[in-house]
Design a protein around this motif. Structure first.
Motif, short mmCIF file in Angstrom:
data_model
loop_
_atom_site.label_atom_id
_atom_site.label_comp_id
_atom_site.label_asym_id
_atom_site.label_seq_id
_atom_site.Cartn_x
_atom_site.Cartn_y
_atom_site.Cartn_z
N VAL A 168 4.61 13.44 -17.97
CA VAL A 168 4.99 12.14 -18.16
C VAL A 168 4.48 11.21 -19.49
N PRO A 169 5.47 10.25 -19.81
CA PRO A 169 4.93 9.47 -20.89
C PRO A 169 4.02 8.44 -20.48
N PHE A 170 2.92 8.60 -20.57
CA PHE A 170 1.81 7.46 -20.39
C PHE A 170 1.92 6.37 -21.04
N ASP A 171 2.65 6.31 -22.18
CA ASP A 171 2.77 4.92 -22.84
C ASP A 171 3.78 3.84 -21.96
N ARG A 172 4.34 4.63 -21.00
CA ARG A 172 5.25 3.71 -20.25
C ARG A 172 4.92 3.99 -18.55
N PRO A 173 3.85 3.02 -18.36
CA PRO A 173 3.43 2.99 -17.33
C PRO A 173 4.34 2.62 -16.08
N ALA A 174 5.36 1.89 -16.20
CA ALA A 174 6.29 1.61 -15.02
C ALA A 174 6.96 2.95 -14.71
N LEU A 175 7.43 3.62 -15.55
CA LEU A 175 8.28 4.79 -15.60
C LEU A 175 7.34 5.74 -14.81
N VAL A 176 5.97 5.91 -15.11
CA VAL A 176 5.17 6.82 -14.61
C VAL A 176 4.95 6.65 -13.01
N ALA A 177 4.60 5.33 -12.77
CA ALA A 177 4.58 4.79 -11.43
C ALA A 177 5.96 5.13 -10.58
N ARG A 178 7.15 4.99 -11.18
CA ARG A 178 8.33 5.31 -10.63
C ARG A 178 8.47 6.84 -10.31
N ILE A 179 8.34 7.59 -11.17
CA ILE A 179 8.17 8.80 -11.05
C ILE A 179 7.40 9.40 -10.13
N LEU A 180 6.03 8.93 -10.10
CA LEU A 180 5.09 9.17 -8.82
C LEU A 180 5.49 9.00 -7.71
N ALA A 181 6.17 7.98 -7.45
CA ALA A 181 6.49 7.43 -6.44
C ALA A 181 7.95 8.37 -5.61
N VAL A 182 9.07 8.72 -6.62
CA VAL A 182 10.01 9.39 -6.33
C VAL A 182 9.36 10.94 -6.08
N ALA A 183 8.56 11.50 -6.84
CA ALA A 183 8.02 12.92 -6.51
C ALA A 183 7.46 12.80 -5.15
N HIS A 184 6.60 11.76 -4.75
CA HIS A 184 5.88 11.95 -3.33
C HIS A 184 6.74 11.66 -2.32
N GLN A 185 7.80 10.78 -2.45
CA GLN A 185 9.02 10.82 -1.46
C GLN A 185 9.45 12.22 -1.27
N ALA A 186 9.78 12.82 -2.27
CA ALA A 186 10.63 14.24 -2.34
C ALA A 186 10.05 15.39 -1.48
N LEU A 187 8.70 15.26 -1.58
CA LEU A 187 7.90 16.41 -1.14
C LEU A 187 7.99 16.44 0.28
N PRO A 188 8.56 17.71 0.77
CA PRO A 188 8.77 18.12 2.18
C PRO A 188 7.44 17.83 3.09
#
Length: 110
Positions: A72-92
């Motif tokens: 992830v690009p740590f210089d964009r914390p909003a994007l990192v948070a969104r990526i983490l949320a989407v990845a967590h939701q996508a886990l079976p």
């Protein structure tokens, strides 16, 4: 009697070894298919929601938890948070523990 029993055991040993190796191979292939399926599901969810901003790698160690490495690009914390949320939701749903590891883009290694 004992000699016959030993002869039968020695004669069946190669077959038992081959069956054990086939079982291990099937288990390894099943685990690899599960890794690939989870990785594809998470990647598609991220790409569907945010575009091609991250390419996660899913790994299952022999005695460890599932591990999802996401560069992830740590210089964009909003994007990192969104990526983490989407990845967590996508886990079976799974009773097995899962580690989501965020790494700086360019440092991701499996």
């Amino acid at each position: 009697m004992l000699t016959a029993l030993v002869a039968v055991a020695v004669g069946l040993a190669p077959f038992a070894a081959v069956l054990a190796l086939l079982g291990l191979s099937a288990r390894w292939q099943r685990r690899r298919r599960e890794e690939t399926a989870r990785q594809v599901a998470i990647t598609e969810a991220i790409h569907r929601e945010l575009g091609a901003v991250a390419a996660p790698v899913v790994v299952k160690r022999a005695w460890g938890p599932w591990r999802v490495l996401i560069p992830v690009p740590f210089d964009r914390p909003a994007l990192v948070a969104r990526i983490l949320a989407v990845a967590h939701q996508a886990l079976p749903p799974s009773p097995a523990p899962v580690q989501i590891v965020l790494v700086a883009r360019g440092e991701a290694q499996s």
